[in-house]
Design a protein around this motif. Structure first.
Motif, PDB file in Angstrom:
ATOM      1  N   VAL A 118      85.992 -36.697  26.412  1.00  0.00           N
ATOM      2  CA  VAL A 118      86.809 -37.708  27.719  1.00  0.00           C
ATOM      3  C   VAL A 118      87.621 -39.107  26.457  1.00  0.00           C
ATOM      4  CG1 VAL A 118      86.141 -40.255  29.436  1.00  0.00           C
ATOM      5  CG2 VAL A 118      85.215 -38.091  29.310  1.00  0.00           C
ATOM      6  N   LEU A 121      81.386 -42.320  32.986  1.00  0.00           N
ATOM      7  CA  LEU A 121      82.074 -43.142  33.837  1.00  0.00           C
ATOM      8  C   LEU A 121      81.810 -44.324  33.781  1.00  0.00           C
ATOM      9  CD1 LEU A 121      81.811 -39.809  36.229  1.00  0.00           C
ATOM     10  CD2 LEU A 121      83.995 -40.617  34.637  1.00  0.00           C
ATOM     11  N   THR A 147      83.576 -45.832  31.487  1.00  0.00           N
ATOM     12  CA  THR A 147      85.122 -46.135  30.790  1.00  0.00           C
ATOM     13  C   THR A 147      85.674 -46.062  32.771  1.00  0.00           C
ATOM     14  OG1 THR A 147      85.248 -43.796  32.161  1.00  0.00           O
ATOM     15  CG2 THR A 147      85.052 -44.029  29.079  1.00  0.00           C
ATOM     16  N   LEU A 148      85.226 -46.151  33.709  1.00  0.00           N
ATOM     17  CA  LEU A 148      86.231 -46.775  34.270  1.00  0.00           C
ATOM     18  C   LEU A 148      86.062 -48.113  34.718  1.00  0.00           C
ATOM     19  CD1 LEU A 148      84.642 -43.171  37.748  1.00  0.00           C
ATOM     20  CD2 LEU A 148      87.093 -43.955  36.367  1.00  0.00           C
ATOM     21  N   LYS A 173      90.555 -46.413  31.115  1.00  0.00           N
ATOM     22  CA  LYS A 173      90.081 -47.013  32.138  1.00  0.00           C
ATOM     23  C   LYS A 173      91.000 -45.462  33.425  1.00  0.00           C
ATOM     24  CE  LYS A 173      91.154 -49.167  37.245  1.00  0.00           C
ATOM     25  NZ  LYS A 173      91.825 -50.440  37.205  1.00  0.00           N
ATOM     26  N   GLY A 179      88.697 -42.139  32.214  1.00  0.00           N
ATOM     27  CA  GLY A 179      88.074 -42.140  33.184  1.00  0.00           C
ATOM     28  C   GLY A 179      88.267 -41.907  34.166  1.00  0.00           C
TER      29      GLY A 179
END
Length: 893
Positions: A303, A406, A409-410, A418, A421
């Motif tokens: 990621v 997730l 990051t999201l 972001k 993510g």
């Protein structure tokens, strides 16, 4: 070998070499003319090699250029050069391998491999021994130059080097290369690995004999301080994974730990090469077992690899939010590929017509494709692809590791994190869908809100990720997700950033495919947005917009045929149509789009059909005429066949949409003569589209096709070659449509096709669509000529039944089963051995038409009477219980 240049000639050549470095186009043209002229003098090439290898007073770029021009001459005219000139060039090359300049050494290496590939290594027997001997030279330049040349030869001639033709030089070369893995110079170590890496995939014998020594030496270099060396080590291990897993298995945990480190290498080239390892490992059956203990370490690394680097952001103009008024550069528009028509039968298992065999990997690549300037493979894409394939391997088991990443990051404040993510969430969609369902009610609304993020790069990736979950969205209550998603996506189609427009159009096309007729209530709103985009878009996105409009027509079908929709959609398309010239590439996607619209609108397309039909005929004629000119006179350019293919497909769309109403257009044109020529084209794609059109015209206006049967049938028979799947598929389908119209008259042609159809239906690994089409066509031939086909029942009946059991009730299935019933009536003995397969196939009907139902019932009862009550009972006991039950309720037996 004593050749000396003339002073004057040398000056002229140097002057030309200097001029050719000018950026001015006119100068470049003049230089080209001059070079052509010089090429008439045989010793021009002697001058070129002299400048490259001997003229040390000149600057290096000029000398190198001289070598590159010589390389092109050898590529173009190598076979016609006088032997003594070639010998002189070879001699000079070997002398100059160790030039003190890296640029000159590299140029000499390129020249050497060009001569070797062109004239054959066997015609330069002293080359490999000389280069291998130079490797031992104490002068670094000689050793490096020789290795550089050997690496190029290994790249260009791997197969020949491993053949008996040259007396297997690899038996000497590979052990020799291995000695240099421990050389003090990183450049030499790097060359040595790169040379051997060329022989892994072909499993060269000499390498397989030395495989343990190779692997041991690779491990020894794994923590080399030079990034090129590390990159080559990673590349070697990735290939060994596919070829010699057995040898890597004992060391697998160390290799995985090593690759985890390298995936985080500070050098992006090394990190990218290491990331390929995960893609490769995912294809191996042992992946899950060996990788499970490391998943928690690997996922965060992947990621992190998905983040845009600072360089990416600059290249992508990631800080330019609004660019929708900036025209596109032509070079940014990638070539597009037309998917020719394929005839498919809707089966009970899939939602749609699954014939084109869409490859999800392409969609994965396109969706996260950032820009043509970055469309090459990079760490971000490779990391996302790796997460995608691993999610497919581990399924829900990877969620305990991925979900926390997730969450982190999201919702991150920094847009770059972001964005990564959101990309990761899209990457796991396919593999982890079942486990993700419980989180989607909160994630989808969040993603929909991200569609209005202030960063364009966040908006564009969100479009893609949402499209990966479109299937779930469509199956929920509309007001909850589909409606808000659609409204936001339509706003993004009109975004002020071109990358967002592109991503939104692609995502919307995916949504259309998933939602199909569910979009009907929103059609007016959708059409108004898409049509507004026509006036707003720059060149590149216009092409994607055509696709979204075509997909919409495919998805909603005849629901589009309402005056208010036609009035919104058609005027802007016809405006574009009138603006585009016949040789404009942009005509193709517009033709494709119109083909979908014509099929959907049916009679609603009538007002537009005349000019469209005429132009298609004209495009086909132009292509055929240009090809004829080309055959007569070599100086003419070959025509671009794509416009003919797209025109044939649009005519198919018209025939399918207008049905009988196309009759007057066909009657007043030479379409049948053109079709006769297209069906014999050398290009498979042209034949594929020709047979699709033949089938559609057969259905729409057979009286115009009928007179050509004598010419067409032999061509159809010649194209039943399953090596060209799509051609074979469409030819098979067309034969089935024709025989339904021809009836008994088919008898005189049947021997042209029957045996080939039997071969196809019995061939292992024949794709499902082709099997189904073949079975239906055999059934239809049996329907019109039962006496001719029935004797062969034992050859195909089992395959026939298994091919058709998954097909939905439709006209094609109907005629095929009627044909089977006719054949069984003619030759009941032919089906006895496989009767259970017949029973299974007839049970696949949901509601057969009454007379067909009666025919089937009659056959079942006849069979039961024939074998007697007791034998029938034993026979039915072999059935799976559901089948026995279904038969007794459906056919009261």
């Amino acid at each position: 070998m004593t050749w000396e240049p003339q002073g004057e000639g040398l000056q002229q050549i140097i002057a030309i070499l200097k001029e050719s470095q000018s950026p001015d186009t006119a100068t470049q043209m003049a230089v080209q003319m001059k070079l052509e002229e010089f090429n008439r003098y045989p010793d021009f090439n002697n001058y070129l090699i002299y400048v490259l290898t001997k003229l040390k007073t000149e600057d290096e770029p000029t000398r190198s250029l001289s070598g590159l021009i010589l390389k092109n001459n050898i590529r173009m005219h190598g076979t016609t050069l006088q032997p003594e000139i070639v010998e002189y060039i070879k001699h000079e090359c070997l002398q100059a391998v160790g030039d003190s300049s890296p640029l000159i050494r590299a140029t000499v290496g390129i020249l050497i491999t060009t001569i070797a590939s062109n004239g054959g290594l066997h015609n330069w027997p002293q080359l490999l021994p000389s280069l291998c001997e130079m490797l031992d030279n104490q002068d670094y330049n000689v050793c490096e130059g020789a290795f550089s040349a050997l690496q190029k030869i290994c790249e260009d001639s791997a197969e020949i080097l491993d053949s008996a033709a040259l007396n297997r030089p690899l038996n000497v070369m590979i052990p020799k290369f291995l000695e240099y893995f421990k050389h003090s110079s990183p450049k030499i170590r790097s060359h040595a690995i790169a040379c051997i890496n060329q022989f892994i995939i072909n499993r060269s014998q000499a390498l397989m004999l030395n495989i343990d020594s190779f692997i041991e030496n690779l491990f020894h270099l794994s923590s080399d301080e030079d990034h090129e060396v590390r990159k080559n080590v990673c590349h070697g291990l990735v290939m060994l994974l596919e070829v010699r897993m057995d040898r890597l298995m004992p060391h697998m945990s160390q290799i995985i730990e090593y690759m985890l480190l390298r995936t985080q290498d500070t050098d992006e080239g090394v990190a990218l090469e290491a990331s390929e390892f995960w893609l490769s490992l995912a294809e191996q059956s042992i992946c899950k077992d060996v990788l499970a203990p490391y998943l928690a370490q690997l996922a965060p690394v992947l990621v992190r690899g998905m983040r845009y680097s600072e360089v990416d952001i600059i290249l992508l103009k990631g800080n330019v939010e609004e660019d929708d008024m900036v025209p596109d550069r032509e070079e940014d528009i990638r070539p597009r590929f037309h998917k020719s028509r394929a005839h498919t039968i809707r089966s009970t298992q899939e939602g749609g017509a699954g014939a084109t065999g869409d490859d999800d990997d392409d969609e994965f690549e396109d969706g996260m494709d950032d820009d043509s300037s970055l469309s090459e493979w990079n760490l971000r894409k490779c990391s996302a692809a790796a997460l995608d394939v691993l999610a497919n391997v581990f399924r829900e088991d990877c969620l305990p590791v991925v979900l926390p990443i997730l969450k982190e990051t999201l919702f991150h404040q920094e847009w770059v994190i972001k964005e990564s993510g959101v990309l990761a969430l899209g990457a796991i969609a396919e593999g982890c869908m079942q486990g993700m369902i419980q989180h989607l009610p909160e994630l989808i609304p969040y993603l929909i809100s991200c569609l209005s993020d202030k960063k364009a790069l966040v908006r564009s990736i969100t479009c893609w990720t949402l499209s990966r979950y479109a299937n779930w969205v469509v199956n929920q209550p509309h007001d909850q997700y589909l409606k808000p998603l659609m409204e936001e996506l339509l706003k993004r189609i009109l975004d002020s950033n071109k990358r967002v427009q592109e991503a939104a159009c692609s995502a919307f096309a995916t949504l259309e495919e998933e939602a199909c007729t569910e979009l009907v209530p929103y059609l007016e709103y959708i059409l108004k947005t898409l049509v507004f985009a026509f006036s707003k878009y720059q060149h590149k996105n216009l092409l994607i917009l055509y696709d979204a409009v075509g997909t919409l027509a495919d998805s909603v079908g005849h629901h589009l045929n309402k005056p208010q929709y036609i009035d919104i959609l058609m005027p802007p398309l016809i405006d574009k149509w009138n603006l585009l010239k016949d040789d404009d590439k942009d005509l193709f996607p517009l033709l494709e789009c119109l083909s979908s619209i014509a099929t959907a609108l049916q009679s609603g397309f009538l007002p537009y059909c005349d000019p469209v039909y005429r132009r298609c005929i004209s495009l086909i004629e132009q292509t055929i005429n240009q090809e004829m000119l080309c055959k007569q006179n070599q100086t003419y350019d070959h025509p671009d066949k794509e416009r003919m293919i797209v025109a044939l497909d649009l005519l198919s769309g018209l025939a399918e949409g207008l049905d009988r109403q196309i009759e007057t257009l066909v009657a007043n044109s030479n379409i049948m003569h053109l079709l006769y020529q297209c069906m014999q084209d050398v290009l498979p794609e042209v034949r594929q589209s020709s047979f699709a059109l033949l089938g559609d015209l057969t259905k729409a206006c057979f009286p115009h096709v009928h007179p050509f049967m004598g010419e067409f049938f032999p061509i159809l028979g010649q194209n039943l070659n399953p090596d060209f799947i799509s051609v074979c598929n469409n030819a098979t389908w067309a034969i089935g449509e024709i025989c339904m119209k021809l009836g008994e008259e088919t008898k005189q042609y049947i021997r042209l096709v029957l045996s080939d159809l039997f071969i196809i239906i019995n061939r292992p690994n024949t794709p499902k669509t082709l099997l189904e089409n073949t079975a239906i066509t055999i059934g239809r031939l049996g329907y019109v000529c039962p006496v001719e086909v029935a004797p062969y029942l034992p050859e195909f009946v089992r395959q026939w039944c298994t091919s058709l059991r998954h097909i939905r009730d439709n006209d094609e299935k109907d005629s095929a089963f009627r044909g089977m019933c006719h054949m069984i009536t003619v030759n009941p003995a032919g089906v006895v051995a496989d009767f259970i397969f017949f029973c299974d196939a007839i049970a696949s009907w949901v509601s057969p038409p009454e007379d067909l139902h009666h025919m089937i019932q009659k056959i079942l009862h006849g069979f039961k009477t024939q074998v007697g009550e007791e034998n029938w009972r034993r026979f039915v006991e072999q059935f799976p219980p559901t089948l026995a039950e279904r038969l007794s309720t459906m056919y009261t037996i």
